[in-house]
Design an enzyme around this catalytic site. Structure first.
Site, PDB file in Angstrom:
ATOM      1  CE  LYS A 137      -1.610  -4.292   3.438  1.00 50.94           C
ATOM      2  NZ  LYS A 137      -1.920  -5.636   2.962  1.00 50.94           N
TER       3      LYS A 137
ATOM      4  CE1 TYR B  80      -4.129  -2.661   5.791  1.00 54.81           C
ATOM      5  CE2 TYR B  80      -3.548  -0.395   5.265  1.00 54.81           C
ATOM      6  CZ  TYR B  80      -3.872  -1.674   4.846  1.00 54.81           C
ATOM      7  OH  TYR B  80      -3.923  -1.973   3.506  1.00 54.81           O
TER       8      TYR B  80
ATOM      9  CB  SER C 197      -0.856  -0.035   1.270  1.00 55.69           C
ATOM     10  OG  SER C 197      -1.502   1.194   1.468  1.00 55.69           O
TER      11      SER C 197
END
Ligand code: NAD
Ligand code: WQD
Length: 335
Positions: free
Chosen positions: A151, A147, A123
């Site tokens: 990643k 979050y 991302s």
């Protein structure tokens, strides 16, 4: 044959269509924690192709053993993961456990079953807010929520594994802001509860589910004061995965690519484009800034263009029309 984890989800289901339309054999594993089995049926309807679906958890070694024993995979595309930024702040361990645990289990299974090619859903959230635009693959990385860190950490875990494992090829695809739906209106984004993201909130507001959109801040240092993002049509994103598989077949080691359009769009530009294209009104009000939002984020997608021979083709107008078609055909999502 390609193992698609999280293939019942938003980006996964569109990628399954693209893979099947390009002649790939696939199998999907998804625990349906944020998706509906109807998405799988719709992918089969759109493509006229059948494929195996296993309801199972990627963190579960036995479930991975079962599917890897059953089919001769040479590639894994790993979409499965939790993705709600706010929720990750409240439930960090659930995010680390699921998003890191699934990747580790999958990489172990790939070693065991000698599967060498890995494509990972990363991302633009891995980039720090301190960068100048556009973001390149070598822009500074750093995250501000759990979050994002999942990643960031997964990227490192994958790099280290590919370094240690001869013959492995890993592609980290850093998506910018995926929007839109398949042009058939049969599959699309199906958020559970109140949508966190801009596009589904706009379409559900126009559909009458919410009174108005809150535009988070109009005092940013941008031309109209609202935040700018790089919105990419989900079918373009899906095509990027097919390009990544082709790249894997002739390159070893790990490479990261931005998948974006290179174009920035403000929140108000998005609102007005949605109105113009679909002949609707988007009721909105200006609300306070949302904590954690960066004013501007858009990609330099030139590495994907040069190396993967991929570029985003669809317009913002197409994405707005496709989103609205999906919303109208499926007012309550898949359920
Ligand atoms: P999604 O929630 O629609 O799809 C993810 C799928 O994974 C869901 O079907 C869910 O049921 C499944 N899943 C979650 N944990 C699982 C597990 N442990 N085992 C099996 N299945 C599991 O999300 P999406 O928007 O399609 O995103 C796909 C990937 O792309 C995610 O990894 C996400 O973090 C990443 N990503 C998404 C965006 C975005 O804005 N949508 C942007 C950048 C990156
Ligand atoms: C876009 C713009 C909001 C909702 C998030 C994740 C990121 C990635 C993609 C996975 C922002 C504004 C939004 C609303 C608004 N996901 N907005 N009213 O924040 O760029 O990225 O999704 O990797 O990690 O953080 O996307 O769609 O939430 O917001 O004004 O009701 O729309 O402030 O400027 P974001 P978004």
């Amino acid at each position: 044959m390609v193992l698609v984890t999280g293939g019942a989800g938003y980006i996964g289901s569109h990628t399954c269509v693209e893979l099947l339309n390009n002649g790939y054999q696939i199998a999907v594993i998804d625990n349906l924690s944020n998706s509906h089995p109807q998405a799988i049926d719709r992918v089969k309807e759109i493509t006229g192709r059948d494929f195996p679906f296993h309801e199972g958890d990627v963190c579960d070694e036995a479930a991975l053993d079962e599917i890897c024993k059953a089919y001769p995979f040479d590639c894994v595309i790993h979409f499965a993961g939790l993705k709600a930024v706010g929720e990750s702040v409240d439930l960090p361990l659930a995010y680390y456990k699921n998003n890191i645990g699934s990747t580790v289990k999958l990489l172990e299974a790939m070693g065991k079953y000698k599967i060498n090619n890995f494509i990972f859903s990363s991302s633009a959230t891995v980039y720090s807010g301190e960068n100048t635009m556009p973001l390149t693959e070598s822009s500074v990385r750093g995250c501000i929520n759990p979050y994002g860190w999942t990643k960031f950490m997964n990227e490192q875990i994958i790099r280290d594994t590919a370094t240690a494992r001869a013959g492995m090829s890993a592609v980290l695809l850093r998506y910018f802001n995926p929007i839109g739906a398949h042009e058939s209106g049969q599959i699309g984004e199906n958020p559970s509860g109140v949508p966190n993201n801009l596009m589904p909130f706009i379409s559900q507001t126009v559909a009458g589910k919410y009174a108005e959109l809150s535009v988070y801040g109009n005092d940013y240092d941008t031309p109209d004061g609202t935040c700018i993002r790089d919105y990419i049509h989900v079918t373009d994103l899906a095509a990027g995965h097919v390009a990544a598989i082709r790249f894997c077949q002739s390159h070893k080691g790990t490479r990261a690519f931005n998948l974006g359009t290179g174009q920035g769009t403000s929140v108000l530009e998005m609102v007005h484009t949605f109105e113009r294209v679909n002949g609707v009104k988007v009721p909105y009000r200006i609300a306070p800034r949302r904590p954690g939002d960066f004013p501007v984020s858009y990609a330099d997608p030139s590495q994907a263009e040069e190396t993967l021979h991929w570029r985003a083709e669809k317009t913002l107008e197409q994405a707005c029309a496709d989103t609205w078609r999906w919303q109208k055909k499926n007012p309550n999502g898949y359920s």
